[in-house]
Design a protein around this motif. Structure first.
Motif, mmCIF file in Angstrom:
data_model
loop_
_atom_site.group_PDB
_atom_site.id
_atom_site.type_symbol
_atom_site.label_atom_id
_atom_site.label_comp_id
_atom_site.label_asym_id
_atom_site.label_seq_id
_atom_site.Cartn_x
_atom_site.Cartn_y
_atom_site.Cartn_z
ATOM 1 N N ARG A 9 0.866 -1.203 0.000
ATOM 2 C CA ARG A 9 0.000 0.000 0.000
ATOM 3 C C ARG A 9 0.892 1.239 0.000
ATOM 4 N N GLU A 94 0.681 -2.745 8.746
ATOM 5 C CA GLU A 94 -0.428 -1.927 9.248
ATOM 6 C C GLU A 94 -0.120 -0.452 9.011
ATOM 7 N N ASP A 95 -1.150 0.292 8.619
ATOM 8 C CA ASP A 95 -0.938 1.707 8.313
ATOM 9 C C ASP A 95 -2.291 2.412 8.302
ATOM 10 N N ALA A 96 -2.477 3.343 9.202
ATOM 11 C CA ALA A 96 -3.779 4.026 9.288
ATOM 12 C C ALA A 96 -3.800 5.324 8.490
ATOM 13 N N HIS A 98 -4.690 6.691 5.794
ATOM 14 C CA HIS A 98 -5.561 6.766 4.615
ATOM 15 C C HIS A 98 -6.966 7.036 5.132
ATOM 16 N N ARG A 101 -10.532 4.010 7.492
ATOM 17 C CA ARG A 101 -10.153 3.425 8.770
ATOM 18 C C ARG A 101 -10.895 2.113 9.058
ATOM 19 N N GLU A 104 -9.202 -0.584 7.419
ATOM 20 C CA GLU A 104 -7.965 -0.911 8.125
ATOM 21 C C GLU A 104 -8.263 -1.859 9.298
ATOM 22 N N GLU A 105 -9.326 -1.531 10.035
ATOM 23 C CA GLU A 105 -9.663 -2.367 11.202
ATOM 24 C C GLU A 105 -10.007 -3.785 10.749
ATOM 25 N N ARG A 108 -6.930 -5.631 9.779
ATOM 26 C CA ARG A 108 -6.144 -6.039 10.953
ATOM 27 C C ARG A 108 -6.766 -7.252 11.639
ATOM 28 N N GLY A 113 -1.275 -8.553 9.999
ATOM 29 C CA GLY A 113 -0.691 -7.214 9.902
ATOM 30 C C GLY A 113 0.606 -7.143 10.690
ATOM 31 N N GLU A 264 -2.906 7.398 13.772
ATOM 32 C CA GLU A 264 -3.199 6.096 14.384
ATOM 33 C C GLU A 264 -4.089 6.318 15.616
#
Ligand SMILES: Cc1cc2nc3c(=O)[nH]c(=O)nc-3n(C[C@H](O)[C@H](O)[C@H](O)COP(=O)(O)OP(=O)(O)OC[C@H]3O[C@@H](n4cnc5c(N)ncnc54)[C@H](O)[C@@H]3O)c2cc1C
Length: 490
Positions: A9, A94-96, A98, A101, A104-105, A108, A113, A264
């Protein structure tokens, strides 16, 4: 199956990449174009093209290891779940940083991740041992890159040219430079070879165009890791006769880590003021005229206008001009910070949610703990563009003005206007507002709100969302809130 999909990403590199390192020779590298990103009105074609170039470079790096990157388009979690059903394990960093969210959760929860990037994932708030964690990360050895990678068995779902064609990608801005790790490495070397010019160039918009690193989009998309940049700069400093010249640059890599932590800790960073006291400040007072003048670089303040035109034309301006334009928008024009921040986000080549939106909140005074630095665009000309070179580059209608005239063109006499051909109000605007009055008004307002703003940090949730660096002492801030009571009379 023992193959591991590595979902790239904002980590478009092979070196110092934890997910890839963990997958080793079993890695199956992929990238997923998310239509939500491609169609987002805050994502410019210039930025999409930059990412495409990064992917071309990434593919070349994989080819050198006998693999390649497979490209997909679709909802990333759905695409990955499909691959998981086929028996692949899914690895990602893992990378928040963007807008998605929730995705992302989900990622994860469902996939594997990896962390270890100096950012703390902790629902209770991350700042307790933050510095030690960041130091530990940045000073440690980079993750190993696999020597060789087995063939990628996945058929690509889409080609880069199809993305260009389907989404009609036509970069609107001057070319920043090719994306990718190769170019990032070259820029870092060239920049460090000339680092003695850096400290004195950082605030000048014209000198910064040449002498700052311009690594920001490369760091943003992970063509190079912060740790690689930090370690290389440290190593060069150690072997240099002037190690102090490297300090400002090295500090900024720490700043980057510090600000990344904020997104984050606060998923709403890009849409809500950290401090509830300033929620939606100025939103109701929207002025189309003022906002358009700012966006087009037609405020009548030459350095603001040059900076805004440079931003739109090139996608990059230096830190000081970003800060000045942000304070001008929020404090002087009295407009809602979010609208200005979104405009920056759309046009910057290095748009980074954490940095852009946090810097905007900070420079709009709405975090509620920082000093109010309201930049004066006429003083900034004297300090940082004394000959008006930057202004003349981007505001051609002011080219005939002398360095004295360019500071306050509206003070030119009729005779001077005739002589220079600059007719104020006709071919260059009068100042859109009286800056001095507006700055005074803003200062008064924020002074009156200081106690209330400090008191907001009694709320654990607000404190966590602010994600302030350890130099901010919560107890001290709360204690100061009660000392501010009389100020509400302003
Ligand atoms: C309102 C505002 C919005 C901004 N938005 C962004 C953004 O969206 N993306 C972005 O990368 N930077 C942003 N910045 C920070 C800064 O202006 C840019 O990082 C810098 O100008 C990029 O140029 P450079 O790579 O030549 O920087 P250099 O001076 O060479 O710095 C080296 C690297 O350090 C990092 N860095 C520099 N300044 C900061 C900072 N203040 N905070 C965190 N990291 C920093 C960047 O990754 C940069 O590439 C913003 C600043 C302001 C005031």
């Amino acid at each position: 199956m023992d193959r591991k999909v590595v979902w790239h990403r904002n980590d478009l590199r092979l070196r110092d990449n934890k997910a890839l390192s963990e997958a080793g020779q079993k890695a199956v590298p992929i990238y997923i174009f998310d239509p939500n990103w491609l169609e987002n009105e805050l994502v410019s074609d210039t930025r999409i093209e930059f990412v495409i170039e990064c992917l071309q470079d990434l593919n070349r790096q994989y080819q050198a290891k006998n693999s390649r990157i497979a490209l997909f388009k679709g909802n990333p979690v759905k695409v990955l779940s499909g691959l998981q059903d086929e028996g692949y394990e899914i690895y990602f960093n893992e990378d928040a940083n963007h807008f998605r969210r929730q995705m992302e959760e989900k990622a994860r929860q469902r996939f594997t991740g990896f962390t270890g990037d100096g950012i703390v994932r902790n629902k209770e708030g991350a700042r307790k041992n933050w510095r030690a964690n960041a130091e530990n990360y940045i000073k440690s050895k980079p993750f190993r890159t696999p020597e060789d990678i087995e063939d990628n068995p996945l058929e690509a779902g889409i080609k880069l040219d199809e993305i260009r064609e389907k989404y009609d990608i036509e970069p609107e801005k001057k070319k920043f430079g090719p994306g990718g790790s190769k170019e990032a490495g070259k820029r870092l070397q060239d920049f460090l070879d000339n680092i003695e010019k850096y400290p004195s160039s950082i605030s000048s918009p014209i000198k910064a165009e040449k002498n700052t690193s311009h690594l920001s989009p490369y760091i943003r998309y992970g063509c190079v890791s912060r740790r690689q940049v930090f370690r290389h700069a440290k190593w060069r400093a150690k072997n240099s006769e002037k190690p102090d010249k490297f300090e400002m640059f090295i500090d900024r890599i720490y700043w980057h880590l510090n600000i990344s932590q904020k997104v984050e800790d606060n998923p709403k960073l890009h849409k809500e003021s950290v401090n509830p006291v300033f929620r939606d400040l100025n939103k109701e007072d929207r002025s189309e005229e003022k906002i358009n003048a700012w966006k087009k670089g037609e405020t009548g303040y030459p350095l603001v206008d040059a900076s805004m035109r440079a931003l739109v034309e090139t996608g990059w301006i230096n830190f000081r001009m970003r800060a000045m334009c942000a304070t001008f928008f929020s404090y002087i024009l009295g407009q809602w910070w979010k609208e200005g921040a979104d405009f920056f986000y759309k046009h910057l080549i290095d748009s980074d949610i954490a940095i852009n939106y946090y810097q905007w909140q900070m420079h709009s005074g709405i975090v509620g703990v920082h000093k109010h630095r309201i930049y004066n665009p006429t003083k900034q000309i004297k300090d940082n563009d004394p000959e008006g070179k930057f202004i003349k580059k981007y505001v051609p209608e002011l080219r005939a003005l002398s360095p004295e005239q360019i500071v306050k063109p509206w003070e030119m006499s009729d005779k001077e206007q005739r002589k220079t051909g600059v007719d104020i109000g006709k071919n260059y605007p009068e100042p859109i507002v009286n800056r001095k009055n507006k700055a005074q008004k803003a200062r008064k307002f924020f002074k009156a709100k200081k106690g209330e703003a400090y008191a907001a940090f009694k709320d654990d949730e607000v404190w966590k969302r602010a994600s302030l660096s350890p130099k901010h002492d919560r107890e001290q801030i709360i204690e100061n809130a009660s000392n501010q009571k009389s100020l509400t009379e302003y």
